[in-house]
Design a protein around this motif. Sequence first.
Motif, short mmCIF file in Angstrom:
data_model
loop_
_atom_site.label_atom_id
_atom_site.label_comp_id
_atom_site.label_asym_id
_atom_site.label_seq_id
_atom_site.Cartn_x
_atom_site.Cartn_y
_atom_site.Cartn_z
N LYS A 19 20.48 -94.87 23.60
CA LYS A 19 21.59 -94.36 22.81
C LYS A 19 21.87 -95.20 21.57
O LYS A 19 22.44 -94.72 20.58
CB LYS A 19 22.87 -94.28 23.65
CG LYS A 19 22.85 -93.25 24.76
CD LYS A 19 24.21 -93.22 25.47
CE LYS A 19 24.25 -92.19 26.56
NZ LYS A 19 25.56 -92.16 27.25
N ILE A 20 21.47 -96.49 21.64
CA ILE A 20 21.82 -97.37 20.53
C ILE A 20 21.00 -97.06 19.29
O ILE A 20 21.37 -97.44 18.18
CB ILE A 20 21.66 -98.85 20.97
CG1 ILE A 20 22.66 -99.73 20.21
CG2 ILE A 20 20.25 -99.34 20.80
CD1 ILE A 20 24.11 -99.39 20.50
N CYS A 21 19.90 -96.33 19.47
CA CYS A 21 19.08 -95.96 18.30
C CYS A 21 19.88 -95.13 17.31
O CYS A 21 19.83 -95.38 16.10
CB CYS A 21 17.84 -95.19 18.75
SG CYS A 21 16.66 -96.19 19.68
N SER A 30 24.91 -95.43 6.54
CA SER A 30 26.24 -95.48 5.93
C SER A 30 26.40 -96.65 4.96
O SER A 30 27.43 -96.77 4.30
CB SER A 30 27.32 -95.56 7.02
OG SER A 30 27.35 -96.86 7.59
N GLY A 31 25.40 -97.52 4.90
CA GLY A 31 25.46 -98.64 3.97
C GLY A 31 25.73 -99.98 4.61
O GLY A 31 25.83 -100.98 3.92
N ALA A 32 25.86 -100.01 5.93
CA ALA A 32 26.11 -101.28 6.61
C ALA A 32 24.81 -102.07 6.74
O ALA A 32 23.72 -101.52 6.78
CB ALA A 32 26.69 -101.03 7.99
N GLU A 33 24.95 -103.39 6.81
CA GLU A 33 23.83 -104.25 7.17
C GLU A 33 23.84 -104.38 8.70
O GLU A 33 24.85 -104.77 9.28
CB GLU A 33 23.98 -105.63 6.54
CG GLU A 33 23.90 -105.63 5.02
CD GLU A 33 24.04 -107.04 4.48
OE1 GLU A 33 23.11 -107.85 4.69
OE2 GLU A 33 25.08 -107.32 3.87
N VAL A 34 22.71 -104.07 9.32
CA VAL A 34 22.64 -104.06 10.78
C VAL A 34 21.45 -104.92 11.23
O VAL A 34 20.32 -104.72 10.79
CB VAL A 34 22.46 -102.64 11.34
CG1 VAL A 34 22.51 -102.66 12.86
CG2 VAL A 34 23.53 -101.71 10.78
N ARG A 35 21.72 -105.88 12.08
CA ARG A 35 20.68 -106.66 12.72
C ARG A 35 20.83 -106.54 14.23
O ARG A 35 21.95 -106.31 14.72
CB ARG A 35 20.73 -108.13 12.28
CG ARG A 35 20.43 -108.32 10.79
CD ARG A 35 20.54 -109.76 10.38
NE ARG A 35 20.35 -109.90 8.93
CZ ARG A 35 20.51 -111.04 8.26
NH1 ARG A 35 20.86 -112.15 8.91
NH2 ARG A 35 20.32 -111.08 6.95
N THR A 36 19.75 -106.70 14.94
CA THR A 36 19.78 -106.49 16.39
C THR A 36 19.16 -107.67 17.12
O THR A 36 18.26 -108.34 16.62
CB THR A 36 19.04 -105.20 16.78
OG1 THR A 36 17.71 -105.22 16.24
CG2 THR A 36 19.78 -103.97 16.25
N LEU A 51 14.07 -100.70 16.61
CA LEU A 51 15.38 -101.04 16.06
C LEU A 51 15.28 -101.62 14.66
O LEU A 51 16.13 -101.35 13.81
CB LEU A 51 16.09 -102.01 17.00
CG LEU A 51 16.45 -101.43 18.37
CD1 LEU A 51 16.98 -102.52 19.29
CD2 LEU A 51 17.47 -100.31 18.23
N ALA A 52 14.24 -102.40 14.40
CA ALA A 52 14.05 -102.95 13.06
C ALA A 52 13.79 -101.83 12.05
O ALA A 52 14.28 -101.86 10.92
CB ALA A 52 12.89 -103.94 13.06
N THR A 53 13.02 -100.83 12.47
CA THR A 53 12.73 -99.70 11.59
C THR A 53 13.99 -98.90 11.29
O THR A 53 14.25 -98.53 10.14
CB THR A 53 11.67 -98.79 12.21
OG1 THR A 53 10.48 -99.55 12.49
CG2 THR A 53 11.32 -97.63 11.29
N LEU A 54 14.80 -98.65 12.31
CA LEU A 54 16.02 -97.87 12.13
C LEU A 54 17.08 -98.62 11.34
O LEU A 54 17.85 -98.03 10.58
CB LEU A 54 16.59 -97.45 13.49
CG LEU A 54 15.75 -96.47 14.30
CD1 LEU A 54 16.34 -96.30 15.70
CD2 LEU A 54 15.64 -95.13 13.60
N SER A 55 17.13 -99.93 11.49
CA SER A 55 18.16 -100.73 10.82
C SER A 55 17.74 -101.19 9.42
O SER A 55 18.57 -101.66 8.65
CB SER A 55 18.50 -101.96 11.66
OG SER A 55 17.40 -102.86 11.70
N ARG A 56 16.45 -101.08 9.13
CA ARG A 56 15.90 -101.61 7.86
C ARG A 56 16.16 -103.12 7.75
O ARG A 56 16.35 -103.67 6.67
CB ARG A 56 16.50 -100.93 6.63
CG ARG A 56 16.10 -99.48 6.40
CD ARG A 56 16.86 -98.53 7.26
NE ARG A 56 16.87 -97.17 6.67
CZ ARG A 56 17.28 -96.11 7.33
NH1 ARG A 56 17.70 -96.22 8.59
NH2 ARG A 56 17.28 -94.92 6.75
N ASP A 57 16.19 -103.81 8.90
CA ASP A 57 16.46 -105.25 8.91
C ASP A 57 15.80 -105.86 10.14
O ASP A 57 15.16 -105.16 10.93
CB ASP A 57 17.97 -105.49 8.91
CG ASP A 57 18.35 -106.79 8.20
OD1 ASP A 57 17.59 -107.78 8.34
OD2 ASP A 57 19.39 -106.81 7.52
#
Length: 418
Positions: A19-21, A30-36, A51-57
């Motif tokens: 679900k976290i994907c 939405s423009g947030a910076e997201v790291r996992t 998760l890196a692909t989805l977060s772009r980070d």
Amino acid sequence: MSDRRRILIGVTGGIAAYKICEVVSTLAKSGAEVRTIVTDSAQQFITPLTLATLSRDRSYTDRDFWQPTHGRPLHIQLAQWADIFVIAPLTANTLSKLATGMADNLLTNTVLASTCPILLLPAMNREMWKQPAVARNWQLLLTDSRFHSITPIPGILACDIPNNTDSQSVEVLAAGRMAEPQQILAHIYSLLHTQGDRDLANKQVLISAGGTREHFDPVRFIGNPATGKMGIAIAQAAVHRGARVTMVHGPMNVEMVETLSEVTLVSVTTAQQMSDAMLSLFPAANLTIMAAAVADVRPTAYHPEKLPKRSLPQQLDLETVPDIVAQLAQKKRPDQHLVGFAAQTGDILAPAWEKLQRKNLDAIVANPIDQPGAGFGSDTNQAILLDRHGKKQNISGCTKLQLAHHLLDFIDFSPITL
């Protein structure tokens, strides 16, 4: 979100990790910076690459934790970087570690090094969730005001055997399922707005939402386009700020109602039913917000069987229905606060100010329903907020959850001097 915010998401080893994907992807878009941070056990369910692909980070693992650094240790860097820390799913194992202050991996070390609000989303087999040891750890953890939570909801779990659940409705199953992505996202957005401040703690908030229906036979009624989205957003915002919330609502989409697992819900259909419910609940409320679009008139006669088309009346006799907000205002104590909505077209300011004064409201939301992206059914809204002292605030186009927080920020909770 209009500005970039830094959100750190920790994923532990449960099937709900899938679900976290959606959460990560939506936040990044939405423009947030997201790291996992992905624990070793979580990698049995989801990969850091996903998760890196989805977060772009970056997505970090314990392998990164144990690598030498040329500056601050990784867990210190991440802890100081994050504005919000989310742990989803939170397993019984990691819950136990957090409750006792254990730090044996990157995730738990980062928790101890951080100072930002942390949102916890437990997910596990319902019998595990009911264990006394798990309950003790959970209650101990929540004594720390830095931790916020969405408790597990009832539902069919991955470990359920289909033949054993076919005859059971979701409603009667015990809690254990992690909250759905939309509910998680709403809480994250709230924490970004409040930075974890529970300014409505110990307050009882009563909200009306949605439209009412005035039937003249079992299938035909006088109604309006209200969906209840604004009322739901206010309920979510109030819960996220620590309030105990009751929402009286007209007919609404079931999936929207399911996002309010932490709200006491009272379902009604007619204006009279809403009036009865609101008047009954009002004495216990510190703050009441009338966001519902209540009918102004109703048919004088009701036909218990569906009328054939040839028998439909050419003229429908109508009568006025009770003015709920006016009745509440008459019963309002100095320690209570009452907020109304004024859905208007054209000039919205003058009618709203007149309604605020005439009905003895503490504040009112003037809502331009003829503007694009505002009013009934939309996910966004705009408004002018007015209070009894003449204070005014213009809220330009934003999500309804953002407008809800602006409204709660705007309300003056000081007692009224008679």
